[in-house]
Design an enzyme around this catalytic site. Structure first.
Site, short mmCIF file in Angstrom:
data_model
loop_
_atom_site.label_atom_id
_atom_site.label_comp_id
_atom_site.label_asym_id
_atom_site.label_seq_id
_atom_site.Cartn_x
_atom_site.Cartn_y
_atom_site.Cartn_z
N SER A 237 0.33 -1.04 -0.21
CA SER A 237 0.32 0.28 0.49
C SER A 237 1.04 1.60 0.27
CB SER A 237 -0.50 -0.36 1.01
OG SER A 237 -2.36 0.78 1.27
N ASP A 464 -8.29 -3.48 -6.17
CA ASP A 464 -8.07 -3.51 -5.11
C ASP A 464 -9.13 -2.39 -4.49
OD1 ASP A 464 -6.84 -1.80 -3.36
OD2 ASP A 464 -5.02 -3.59 -4.25
N HIS A 492 -7.36 -5.61 -0.38
CA HIS A 492 -6.54 -4.71 -1.02
C HIS A 492 -4.63 -5.96 -1.11
CE1 HIS A 492 -3.92 -1.10 -0.39
NE2 HIS A 492 -4.05 -1.25 0.36
#
Length: 522
Positions: A237, A464, A492
């Site tokens: 991320s 995502d 994610h």
């Protein structure tokens, strides 16, 4: 709801993630070149002798390791300059950063250290290491790497940014973030201002020095202190932006880098926020299709558009009349929306979300409140971890604000509503927070190229919610040696989430240095 641009992997808790992602700082300089400005100092060459004299004490420091509560893990404290342009030898101050590791378990030749970061910004890398990466990463990887984490400056155990007390944060999370009147707009602006003022009052010294560039420079100090010639790294991320920034600053020192759930550093804040809004809409539509196939779906068995309208109608009802939760806090529109968004990060949370929505529609908001609390990292005693405080501090320093005031939000609302009829208005207004930040942004949108770096694996998941797939495509295209690995799926990030194809491909890269063919799909 305050989606505050939290981007983080689901490896530690369900959901911790939010909206807008954050940006970059100024572009990296070539190895050995000098740079100036906030968060920047001369970069160093591969030869330790090339390290500027003022920074040499940091690169040569010795860590004192100690047991730190979790069996098998050791912890230490590392010093870094608070301001790289003014280290201690030049009259500046130092900052202390918390580091943890779990040594390679064997068998096989040790490959050095593997630094991990779960994202955020604001997620505790040490918490992630101890709860997941150090025990849950594939055994062959843990056998040959010392698993290492450093909480970035301003985060968790590393001079944490503090902003609001628990009760004040409770009030903040319940402010209406989809205002329907000038009075509600004014209340939201006032909430953003109070949040920013609290950060300035409690953490004014560290606020100007929590940029991603500075955190990346800290990682290079740690690399040297650990005795590694190159940095090996898995970032998820926001951690992809941190890793790509490192590679851009120190391309000759970038080893095996995996950037999972990638960000696009070239886009301005408003575009990132709108992209992410669209990503959550995509995730919701996947959830809606799955929900419609279940006999207990609280949104009915219609198409995703119809189900989205039902959810939006339910949010409106909560805005007018919150429901009870079994505690003094009630569930209104903002907390309910945050709870739903929290469950979008991992499809394994969808059954929990179905039940939570069902209960809330029947007058019991405890389930959605629990999801929102997990997102905000609220503890049972009413205190909060510093995730949201650090998140705002880093994001607002890394990029100029998405909006300058309510009038800008109003102008952008149609495009956000188009991106997501369900979440668009709330996410547009949530993007206003940095307009009132007490420290001026030092970063700008820019490409990260890391020219001369070894192959870097960029991983993108097609559905995502927090880091849209097109961001992974963009980052892989920007990096001079970027290789795109695609996971066709939901949720994610991809590594360690159940795909044998993804895991075996990344394991081979980490263990053998063999990247996949650019464009490989799983």
């Amino acid at each position: 709801m305050d989606t505050r641009r939290v981007l983080r992997t689901t490896g530690t808790v369900i959901a911790a993630a939010g909206l807008f992602l954050s940006g970059c700082t100024t572009g990296g300089s070539a190895p050995g070149a000098a740079a100036s400005g906030p968060g920047r100092a001369a970069t160093t060459g591969a030869d330790p002798a090339a390290t500027p004299a003022a920074l040499a004490p940091y690169y040569r420091q010795k860590l004192t390791w100690r047991a730190c509560g979790v069996p098998g893990f050791e912890c230490a404290t590392m010093k870094a300059p608070l301001d790289y342009a003014r280290p201690a030898s030049q009259g500046g101050k130092d900052i202390e950063l918390a580091v943890a590791r779990k040594k390679a378990t064997g068998p096989g030749k040790r490959l050095g250290s593997l630094l991990v970061n779960p994202g955020g910004p604001g997620g505790s890398a040490i918490g992630y290491l101890q709860a997941y990466a150090g025990i849950g990463y594939p055994a062959p990887v843990r056998a040959r790497y010392d698993m290492v984490a450093v909480d970035p400056r301003g985060v968790a155990r590393s001079a944490p940014v503090e902003c609001l007390t628990g009760p004040a944060m409770d009030a903040y999370t319940q402010v209406d973030q989809s205002p329907d009147s000038p009075a509600e707009q004014a209340a939201l602006v006032e909430a953003f201002k109070k949040f920013a003022q609290g950060c300035a009052q409690r953490s004014g010294t560290v606020l100007p020095h929590v940029s991603t560039v500075e955190a990346a420079r800290d990682m290079d100090v740690l690399r040297a202190v650990l005795g590694d010639e190159k940095l090996n790294y898995v970032g998820a991320s926001y951690g992809t932006f941190l890793g790509a920034t490192y590679a851009d600053l120190f391309p000759s020192r970038a080893g095996r880098l995996v950037l999972d759930g990638a960000m696009d550093p070239s886009r301005p804040a408003v575009d990132l926020n709108r992209d992410q809004t669209e990503g959550f809409e995509t995730a919701f539509r996947s959830f809606a299709k799955d929900c419609a196939a279940q006999p207990d779906c609280p949104l009915g068995q219609g198409n995703p558009d119809e189900m989205g309208r039902r959810l939006k109608d339910f949010f409106r009802k909560l805005d007018a009349q919150p429901v009870g939760t079994g505690e003094p806090r009630t569930l209104g529109e903002s907390l309910a929306t945050t709870g739903v968004i929290a469950a979008m990060y991992d499809e394994s949370a969808w059954p929990q979300l179905r039940q939570a929505i069902t209960d809330a529609m029947n007058g019991d908001g405890a389930g959605l409140l629990a999801l929102a609390d997990s997102y905000y990292e609220r503890e049972a005693d009413g205190t909060y971890q510093n995730l949201m405080f650090a998140n705002a501090a880093v994001n607002c320093l890394d990029l100029p604000p998405a909006f300058r005031g309510p009038q800008d939000v109003q102008a952008a609302l149609p495009s956000f509503e188009k991106a997501s009829p369900v979440f668009g208005p709330g996410l547009a207004w949530a993007s206003l927070n940095c307009a009132y930040w007490p420290v001026k942004a030092t970063g700008t949108p820019h490409r990260l190229e890391a020219k001369g770096a070894a192959p870097i694996v960029v991983v993108g998941t097609t559905r995502d919610p927090a880091t849209p797939y097109k961001w992974a495509q963009a980052l892989a295209g920007q990096l001079d040696s970027g290789v795109l690995l695609t996971y066709d799926g939901d949720g994610h990030t991809a590594y360690g989430r159940g795909s044998d194809c993804i895991d075996s491909t990344i394991n081979r890269y980490l263990l053998e240095g063999a990247p996949p063919k650019d464009g490989k799909r799983c």
